[in-house]
Write a protein that holds these residues in place. Structure first.
Motif, short mmCIF file in Angstrom:
data_model
loop_
_atom_site.label_atom_id
_atom_site.label_comp_id
_atom_site.label_asym_id
_atom_site.label_seq_id
_atom_site.Cartn_x
_atom_site.Cartn_y
_atom_site.Cartn_z
N ARG A 52 -3.37 7.19 -13.17
CA ARG A 52 -3.42 7.81 -11.84
C ARG A 52 -4.79 7.60 -11.21
NH1 ARG A 52 -1.20 12.03 -13.33
NH2 ARG A 52 -3.03 13.36 -13.64
N LEU A 62 2.07 1.75 -3.42
CA LEU A 62 0.96 2.18 -4.25
C LEU A 62 0.73 3.68 -4.11
CD1 LEU A 62 -1.02 0.51 -6.07
CD2 LEU A 62 -2.61 0.54 -4.14
N ARG A 63 0.78 4.16 -2.89
CA ARG A 63 0.60 5.60 -2.65
C ARG A 63 1.74 6.41 -3.27
NH1 ARG A 63 -3.41 6.76 0.99
NH2 ARG A 63 -4.28 4.98 2.12
N GLU A 64 2.95 5.90 -3.16
CA GLU A 64 4.08 6.60 -3.76
C GLU A 64 3.95 6.64 -5.27
OE1 GLU A 64 7.69 7.30 -5.76
OE2 GLU A 64 6.81 5.28 -5.66
N ALA A 91 1.28 6.70 -7.00
CA ALA A 91 0.24 7.64 -7.42
C ALA A 91 0.77 9.07 -7.55
CB ALA A 91 -0.92 7.60 -6.42
N THR A 92 1.86 9.37 -6.87
CA THR A 92 2.43 10.73 -6.94
C THR A 92 3.27 10.95 -8.18
OG1 THR A 92 4.47 10.17 -5.72
CG2 THR A 92 2.53 10.76 -4.41
N LEU A 121 -4.94 4.13 -9.82
CA LEU A 121 -4.20 4.03 -8.55
C LEU A 121 -5.00 4.63 -7.41
CD1 LEU A 121 -0.62 4.95 -9.81
CD2 LEU A 121 -1.39 2.71 -9.06
N ASP A 122 -5.62 5.79 -7.64
CA ASP A 122 -6.43 6.43 -6.60
C ASP A 122 -7.59 5.53 -6.18
OD1 ASP A 122 -4.82 8.66 -6.61
OD2 ASP A 122 -6.11 9.82 -7.96
N GLU A 140 0.83 -1.21 0.00
CA GLU A 140 0.00 0.00 0.00
C GLU A 140 0.86 1.26 0.00
OE1 GLU A 140 -3.62 2.17 2.48
OE2 GLU A 140 -3.08 0.09 2.95
N GLU A 141 1.94 1.24 0.76
CA GLU A 141 2.85 2.38 0.77
C GLU A 141 3.43 2.63 -0.62
OE1 GLU A 141 7.03 3.83 2.93
OE2 GLU A 141 5.95 2.08 3.68
N GLU A 185 -8.67 1.36 1.59
CA GLU A 185 -9.15 2.06 2.79
C GLU A 185 -10.54 1.56 3.19
OE1 GLU A 185 -8.89 6.04 1.43
OE2 GLU A 185 -6.76 6.28 1.93
N ILE A 217 -6.29 2.68 -3.99
CA ILE A 217 -6.01 3.17 -2.63
C ILE A 217 -7.30 3.33 -1.86
CG2 ILE A 217 -5.13 5.13 -1.32
CD1 ILE A 217 -3.07 5.48 -3.68
#
Length: 279
Positions: free
Chosen positions: A43, A30-32, A34-35, A46-47, A27-28, A54, A50
């Motif tokens: 994108r 994945l969040r990186e 997305a940036t 990916l959002d 997950e970490e 959640e 995420i």
């Protein structure tokens, strides 16, 4: 002595946790990703992944409708032994967990002669391997059918070397990544035997993203990740920069006449949990 009842209890807890919780390192990553994903559609995918993670964690619902087959790896300390064959305890634990959650059962009784659903997602696929120390380390991975179907094994010409391995991995991803729900964690095994290299590639999926490896492994992983992401398949197969979040490589000895390569694709719902059981 490690009691198989304790292993069963650990498997039940791990299944229930893994089914609703995206692995934290994944997950970490994945969040990186997305940036830095430049494709708007990629994108957006990916959002959504995420947000899905959640919701699953908050509401205790399955990350994916394919709740997978259950792969259980028991690393047994060299100074310990099991109280019995663990498979009955593990299968009973899997049946309880899939009924309690509830989770979709996805196991056929026999691959060829009886495709009826077993109804409780058993049997689990169990491997026992030694490790140093005492007690046991139990790792449970829930593996979806789409990503498992995208696996590949090749017995390459040993003289072909590193470049042939890179080409095989990239072609395996190019051929099947879109069916395996990217962004992926790509597990690559090189070495062992025809049957052993598949286990190596699955073992590679269990390594946390970012864990330090030898310089030569790190260099090859970075080379493979760059090549895989250059395919442009992208998140969800919609195109983009991030086809894979990481490539993990595990190597082993092999026959001088062989160069076995295995590729296991971990999907965007990467689910595994590890539990320590003291003796």
């Amino acid at each position: 002595m490690v009691d198989v009842a304790d292993i069963g209890a650990a498997v039940e807890r791990a299944v229930l946790e893994a089914a609703v919780t995206l692995r934290p390192d994944f997950e970490e990553a994945l969040r990186e990703a997305a940036t830095r994903e430049r494709s708007p559609r990629g994108r957006r995918a990916l959002d959504q992944l995420i947000a899905n993670a959640e919701i699953a964690r908050r509401d205790g619902v399955a990350l994916c409708q394919d709740t997978g087959t259950v792969r259980v790896t028991i690393a047994l300390g060299e100074h310990s032994c099991l109280s019995a064959d663990p498979r009955d305890a593990i299968n009973a634990a899997v049946a309880r967990a899939y009924a309690e959650a509830p989770l979709r059962p996805s196991v056929a009784r026999d691959a060829l002669f009886d495709r009826a659903n077993t109804g409780d997602n058993t049997p689990a696929f169990v491997e026992v391997a030694p490790r140093t120390g005492s007690g046991a380390t139990v790792t449970v991975m829930l593996k979806g059918g789409g990503s498992d179907n995208a696996s590949a094994i090749g017995m390459l010409d040993p003289a072909a070397g590193r470049e042939a391995v890179r080409a095989f991995v990239v072609e395996a991803v190019r051929a099947k990544a879109a069916y395996a729900c990217p962004p992926l964690l790509v597990g690559v095994g090189v070495g062992s035997t025809f049957d052993g290299v598949a286990t190596l590639s699955k073992k590679a999926l269990l390594r946390e993203i970012g864990v330090e490896v030898s310089p030569e492994i790190a260099e090859m992983q970075a080379e493979l990740l760059t090549a895989v992401n250059a395919t442009g398949i992208g998140p969800g197969g919609f195109g983009g920069d991030v086809t894979a979040l990481a490539v993990h490589l595990v190597t082993a000895p092999c026959h001088i006449a062989a160069l076995p390569v295995g590729v296991a694709l971990g999907c965007s719902a990467m689910r595994s949990v590890t539990v320590e059981i003291p003796e």
